[in-house]
Scaffold this active site. Structure first.
Site, PDB file in Angstrom:
ATOM      1  N   LYS A 167     -18.464  -5.053   7.848  1.00 43.59           N
ATOM      2  CA  LYS A 167     -17.219  -5.794   7.618  1.00 43.59           C
ATOM      3  C   LYS A 167     -16.523  -6.073   8.945  1.00 43.59           C
ATOM      4  O   LYS A 167     -16.501  -5.222   9.825  1.00 43.59           O
ATOM      5  CB  LYS A 167     -16.303  -4.987   6.701  1.00 43.59           C
ATOM      6  CG  LYS A 167     -15.539  -5.841   5.720  1.00 43.59           C
ATOM      7  CD  LYS A 167     -14.930  -5.044   4.626  1.00 43.59           C
ATOM      8  CE  LYS A 167     -13.868  -5.868   3.926  1.00 43.59           C
ATOM      9  NZ  LYS A 167     -13.260  -5.171   2.818  1.00 43.59           N
ATOM     10  N   SER A 208      -2.947  -7.777   2.913  1.00 41.12           N
ATOM     11  CA  SER A 208      -3.311  -7.650   4.333  1.00 41.12           C
ATOM     12  C   SER A 208      -3.822  -8.971   4.888  1.00 41.12           C
ATOM     13  O   SER A 208      -3.509  -9.346   6.023  1.00 41.12           O
ATOM     14  CB  SER A 208      -4.390  -6.578   4.511  1.00 41.12           C
ATOM     15  OG  SER A 208      -3.924  -5.339   4.077  1.00 41.12           O
ATOM     16  N   ARG A 225      -1.907  -5.873  -8.172  1.00 44.00           N
ATOM     17  CA  ARG A 225      -0.815  -6.844  -8.051  1.00 44.00           C
ATOM     18  C   ARG A 225      -0.858  -7.866  -9.176  1.00 44.00           C
ATOM     19  O   ARG A 225       0.130  -8.506  -9.485  1.00 44.00           O
ATOM     20  CB  ARG A 225      -0.893  -7.566  -6.711  1.00 44.00           C
ATOM     21  CG  ARG A 225      -0.510  -6.711  -5.535  1.00 44.00           C
ATOM     22  CD  ARG A 225      -0.992  -7.301  -4.246  1.00 44.00           C
ATOM     23  NE  ARG A 225      -2.444  -7.372  -4.236  1.00 44.00           N
ATOM     24  CZ  ARG A 225      -3.179  -7.612  -3.161  1.00 44.00           C
ATOM     25  NH1 ARG A 225      -2.595  -7.836  -2.018  1.00 44.00           N
ATOM     26  NH2 ARG A 225      -4.487  -7.637  -3.234  1.00 44.00           N
ATOM     27  N   HIS A 281       0.836  -1.209   0.000  1.00 36.89           N
ATOM     28  CA  HIS A 281       0.000   0.000   0.000  1.00 36.89           C
ATOM     29  C   HIS A 281       0.872   1.261   0.000  1.00 36.89           C
ATOM     30  O   HIS A 281       0.625   2.196  -0.765  1.00 36.89           O
ATOM     31  CB  HIS A 281      -0.877   0.044   1.266  1.00 36.89           C
ATOM     32  CG  HIS A 281      -1.958  -0.982   1.338  1.00 36.89           C
ATOM     33  ND1 HIS A 281      -2.158  -1.770   2.452  1.00 36.89           N
ATOM     34  CD2 HIS A 281      -2.929  -1.342   0.463  1.00 36.89           C
ATOM     35  CE1 HIS A 281      -3.201  -2.562   2.261  1.00 36.89           C
ATOM     36  NE2 HIS A 281      -3.672  -2.339   1.048  1.00 36.89           N
TER      37      HIS A 281
HETATM   38  O1  PNS Z   1      -8.855  -2.776   0.620  1.00 39.88           O
HETATM   39  P1  PNS Z   1     -10.179  -3.210   0.062  1.00 39.88           P
HETATM   40  O2  PNS Z   1     -10.989  -3.952   1.101  1.00 39.88           O
HETATM   41  O3  PNS Z   1     -10.030  -3.984  -1.216  1.00 39.88           O
HETATM   42  O4  PNS Z   1     -10.971  -1.861  -0.289  1.00 39.88           O
HETATM   43  C1  PNS Z   1     -12.275  -1.903  -0.813  1.00 39.88           C
HETATM   44  C2  PNS Z   1     -12.860  -0.489  -0.777  1.00 39.88           C
HETATM   45  C3  PNS Z   1     -12.848   0.042   0.631  1.00 39.88           C
HETATM   46  C4  PNS Z   1     -12.038   0.432  -1.648  1.00 39.88           C
HETATM   47  C5  PNS Z   1     -14.321  -0.574  -1.307  1.00 39.88           C
HETATM   48  O5  PNS Z   1     -15.004  -1.531  -0.584  1.00 39.88           O
HETATM   49  C6  PNS Z   1     -15.040   0.759  -1.205  1.00 39.88           C
HETATM   50  O6  PNS Z   1     -14.834   1.625  -2.019  1.00 39.88           O
HETATM   51  N1  PNS Z   1     -15.863   0.925  -0.147  1.00 39.88           N
HETATM   52  C7  PNS Z   1     -16.589   2.149   0.106  1.00 39.88           C
HETATM   53  C8  PNS Z   1     -18.104   1.957  -0.123  1.00 39.88           C
HETATM   54  C9  PNS Z   1     -18.419   2.052  -1.619  1.00 39.88           C
HETATM   55  O7  PNS Z   1     -18.239   3.077  -2.234  1.00 39.88           O
HETATM   56  N2  PNS Z   1     -18.881   0.929  -2.178  1.00 39.88           N
HETATM   57  C10 PNS Z   1     -19.207   0.825  -3.588  1.00 39.88           C
HETATM   58  C11 PNS Z   1     -17.975   0.520  -4.410  1.00 39.88           C
HETATM   59  S1  PNS Z   1     -18.352   0.443  -6.125  1.00 39.88           S
END
Ligand code: PNS
Length: 163
Positions: free
Chosen positions: A42, A128, A91, A18
Site C-alpha cells: 500500500k 483520511s 460513517r 477515528h
Molecule cells: O483504514 P483502512 O485502510 O480502511 O483499514 C483497513 C484495514 C487495515 C483494517 C484492513 O486492510 C486490514 O485489516 N488489514 C490487515 C491485513 C488483513 O488482515 N487483511 C484481511 C482483512 S479480511
C-alpha cells in the site's frame, strides 16, 4: 478478565472521526489497542513510524488506549493479543459495504467478532483520503484532524513545494 478491543486501520493519517470512534470503543471495553496496519503493497502518505506517532499523540489523553503497528493478518494479531472484539466506525452505507466481508472473514479466521460504532454525524464527512487531498491543494484541515496531524500535513506540503 479485562475485555480488550482492537481498532484497526491505516490511519494515514488519523482523523478526528477515528479519535471519536476510539474514545467510544474505550467506553465499551477495558482496554483498546489502535492497530496501525503495515501493508508493504500500500502506498501510504505517512511512514509507519509517522502514522504511529501521530496516532499516539492523538490518543495520548485516553486512558487505557495504546497504539501498535501491526504487520500481517489482523485476525492473527487479534488472536495473539486475546482481543474480545474488533471495533470499527461506520460513517454510512459505503463503509458498511466495505466492512461486511472483512468482518465475516476476520470471524472466519479467528472467531473474533467485529463491533460497529456509528460515526458521529458531525464527523461523517471526515475521511483520511479527503483530508490528504485538501491538504495537498493547500486547503485548511483544521477541525478535521488533530492539530499535530494538520501541522504534519502542512510540513509535508511545504516540503513537496520545495522539491
Ligand atoms: O483504514 P483502512 O485502510 O480502511 O483499514 C483497513 C484495514 C487495515 C483494517 C484492513 O486492510 C486490514 O485489516 N488489514 C490487515 C491485513 C488483513 O488482515 N487483511 C484481511 C482483512 S479480511
Amino acid at each position: 478478565m479485562t475485555a480488550l478491543a482492537v481498532c484497526p486501520g491505516s490511519f494515514d493519517p488519523i482523523t478526528l472521526g477515528h479519535v471519536d470512534v476510539i474514545r467510544r470503543a474505550r467506553s465499551l471495553f477495558d482496554e483498546v489497542i489502535v492497530a496501525v496496519a503495515v501493508n508493504p503493497s500500500k502506498n501510504y502518505l505517512f511512514s509507519t513510524d509517522q502514522r504511529v506517532t501521530l496516532a499516539r499523540q492523538a490518543v495520548s489523553e485516553l486512558d487505557g488506549v495504546r497504539v501498535e503497528a501491526v504487520t500481517g493478518l489482523l485476525a492473527a494479531y487479534c488472536r495473539d493479543v486475546g482481543a474480545r472484539a474488533i471495533v470499527k466506525g461506520l460513517r454510512g452505507s459505503a463503509d458498511f459495504d466495505a466492512e461486511l466481508a472483512m468482518s465475516l472473514l476476520n470471524r472466519h479466521l479467528s472467531g473474533v467478532e467485529t463491533v460497529f460504532i456509528m460515526g458521529d454525524p458531525s464527523l461523517s464527512h471526515v475521511a483520511s483520503s479527503h483530508v490528504k487531498d485538501i491538504a495537498r491543494h493547500g486547503g485548511d484541515v483544521t477541525g478535521l484532524v488533530p492539530d499535530a496531524v494538520a501541522a504534519s500535513l502542512m510540513r509535508l506540503r511545504q516540503g513537496a513545494r520545495n522539491v
